[in-house]
Enzyme design. Structure first.
Site, PDB file in Angstrom:
ATOM      1  N   TRP A 103      73.756  59.303  39.029  1.00  0.00           N
ATOM      2  CA  TRP A 103      74.865  58.872  39.885  1.00  0.00           C
ATOM      3  C   TRP A 103      75.953  58.217  39.067  1.00  0.00           C
ATOM      4  CZ3 TRP A 103      74.881  61.491  44.018  1.00  0.00           C
ATOM      5  CH2 TRP A 103      73.681  61.845  44.638  1.00  0.00           C
ATOM      6  N   ASP A 171      78.130  50.401  42.253  1.00  0.00           N
ATOM      7  CA  ASP A 171      77.499  51.293  43.226  1.00  0.00           C
ATOM      8  C   ASP A 171      76.154  50.654  43.560  1.00  0.00           C
ATOM      9  OD1 ASP A 171      76.109  53.256  44.567  1.00  0.00           O
ATOM     10  OD2 ASP A 171      76.479  54.840  43.087  1.00  0.00           O
ATOM     11  N   LYS A 195      70.737  55.023  52.417  1.00  0.00           N
ATOM     12  CA  LYS A 195      69.593  54.641  51.599  1.00  0.00           C
ATOM     13  C   LYS A 195      68.906  53.415  52.200  1.00  0.00           C
ATOM     14  CE  LYS A 195      70.577  57.873  48.685  1.00  0.00           C
ATOM     15  NZ  LYS A 195      71.525  57.817  47.594  1.00  0.00           N
TER      16      LYS A 195
HETATM   17  C1  LIG Z   1      72.540  58.694  47.002  1.00  0.00           C
HETATM   18  C2  LIG Z   1      73.408  57.996  46.017  1.00  0.00           C
HETATM   19  C3  LIG Z   1      74.769  58.302  45.901  1.00  0.00           C
HETATM   20  C4  LIG Z   1      75.424  59.405  46.687  1.00  0.00           C
HETATM   21  O1  LIG Z   1      75.629  59.032  47.995  1.00  0.00           O
HETATM   22  P1  LIG Z   1      76.343  60.020  49.043  1.00  0.00           P
HETATM   23  O2  LIG Z   1      76.574  59.116  50.191  1.00  0.00           O
HETATM   24  O3  LIG Z   1      75.392  61.144  49.322  1.00  0.00           O
HETATM   25  O4  LIG Z   1      77.616  60.506  48.427  1.00  0.00           O
HETATM   26  C5  LIG Z   1      75.512  57.582  44.989  1.00  0.00           C
HETATM   27  N1  LIG Z   1      74.967  56.611  44.234  1.00  0.00           N
HETATM   28  C6  LIG Z   1      73.667  56.287  44.328  1.00  0.00           C
HETATM   29  C7  LIG Z   1      73.118  55.184  43.474  1.00  0.00           C
HETATM   30  C8  LIG Z   1      72.848  56.970  45.224  1.00  0.00           C
HETATM   31  O5  LIG Z   1      71.547  56.651  45.314  1.00  0.00           O
END
Ligand SMILES: *Cc1c(COP(=O)(O)O)cnc(C)c1O
Length: 359
Positions: A103, A171, A195
């Site tokens: 990511w 993030d 998540k």
């Molecule tokens: C799942 C995830 C993403 C992507 O998220 P989306 O909402 O599907 O774009 C980005 N960063 C991390 C750390 C993730 O686990």
């Protein structure tokens, strides 16, 4: 099947049972207003109450006040990968990234695609992203430093926050609200709701007033943070249902001891699985001990055949989502906030038995 199963999915992921039942109760006719949250106008006072409540609860959990704004945006965390450099990295500066896996790599790629000066301040690629780099080399002209606080696929997690004198952006998709954190150290955090805090269909963004002063104002409307900040995250139709559930999840966390209480339970849950892993040589975890994630736990078995067998037998016992990400293989248990403790305990026990029978 009438019983719920053990949902170890990486995302979309498990939600609290209490939240699902409450949403079910109010699904048909929300609090006597004769319509569901999916049907009501986002301009109605009832929905305004729902979004205000969700934002207030999130701020309460993070210990943040009026010096931050919360946005609920479409396009997932992945769209934030491009909005961040577009809004927050002027052409005469360099955006700095720590590369801790898939990511993080995707995030820094977007900065490059936009033609920004991009610098990798640290990386754990040399050891297959099995650790969190402790040293960083940040450029003098840095616009910001971007980190990924939990690496969903590799199973590493920051258990500290870098001390930097430039804006810090993170993030936090896969460990948001899983433990107390000094949220004031960040100028912006963001993630996908699916998540740890809600259903799919939305990214949350928490952005400081301080960094908002740097927003340029020449960005296309929908990709400009200013647009969404100035309209209380309702410039256009927001993901109403997802926002509603996020509010319920935030309330559920508050009711369960807040972030201190949640962390305690998360440690116990992850403990069942790590202990099962560490008790025997049958399982091996790729991640350096001190950087192990409390949310996503990858592990290997002696052979790929045994991994297949493990996942198949686990499915028979109603454990789902245990297959590792397709890019790395192996197994992975995601033990987010909402996973009931009993399922983590049961999985630990299942792992013990499987090792005994197949070791
Ligand atoms: C799942 C995830 C993403 C992507 O998220 P989306 O909402 O599907 O774009 C980005 N960063 C991390 C750390 C993730 O686990």
């Amino acid at each position: 099947m009438t019983e719920r199963i053990g949902i170890f999915n990486a995302g979309p992921a498990v939600l609290p049972e209490e939240v699902l039942l409450e949403a079910q109760k109010d699904l048909f006719n929300y609090k006597g207003c004769g319509q569901s949250v999916m049907e009501m106008s986002h301009r109605s006072p009832v929905f305004q109450g729902i979004i205000d409540d969700a934002m207030a609860r999130l701020k309460d959990l993070m210990g943040l006040g009026d010096d931050y704004d919360i946005l609920f945006l479409l396009g997932g965390a992945s769209t934030q990968f491009l909005m961040i450099p577009m809004n927050l990295c002027p052409d005469d500066k360099t955006c700095n990234y720590v590369n801790t896996g898939t990511w993080a790599t995707k995030a820094l790629k977007e900065a490059k695609k936009l033609g920004k000066k991009m610098h990798i301040a640290a990386s754990s690629e040399d050891k297959a992203f099995t650790y969190i780099p402790k040293e960083m080399d940040i450029t003098d002209d840095a616009a910001y430093l971007h980190i990924t606080t939990n690496n969903t696929i590799r199973g590493t997690e920051y258990h500290w926050i870098p001390d930097v004198n430039i804006p810090l952006i993170a993030d936090v998709s896969s460990n948001f609200l899983s433990k107390p954190m000094d949220f004031k150290k960040f100028d912006m955090i963001y993630g996908g709701a699916q998540k740890n805090i809600g259903p799919a269909g939305m990214a949350f963004v928490v952005i400081s007033k301080k960094i908002q002063e740097k927003l340029p104002g020449n960005v296309p409307t929908m990709l400009d943070y200013k647009t969404h900040i100035s309209k209380g995250s309702m410039f256009n139709t927001p993901p109403c249902w997802t926002i509603y559930i996020v509010g319920l999840v935030a309330k559920w966390i508050q009711d369960n001891g807040g972030l201190v209480g949640i962390e305690k339970i998360n440690k116990e849950k992850a403990g069942y699985i790590y202990n099962a892993m560490d008790r025997t040589d049958f399982y091996s975890g790729p991640v350096v001990f001190e950087d192990r994630s409390l949310m996503n736990i990858p592990f290997r078995l002696p052979t790929e055949e045994l991994e297949k067998k493990f996942i198949a037998e686990a499915a028979q016992e109603n454990f789902i989502g245990l297959k590792g990400h397709r890019s790395v293989g192996g197994c992975r248990a995601s033990v987010y906030n909402s996973l009931p403790l009993k399922w983590a305990q049961k999985l630990g026990h299942f792992m013990d038995e499987f090792a005994k029978n197949n070791g």
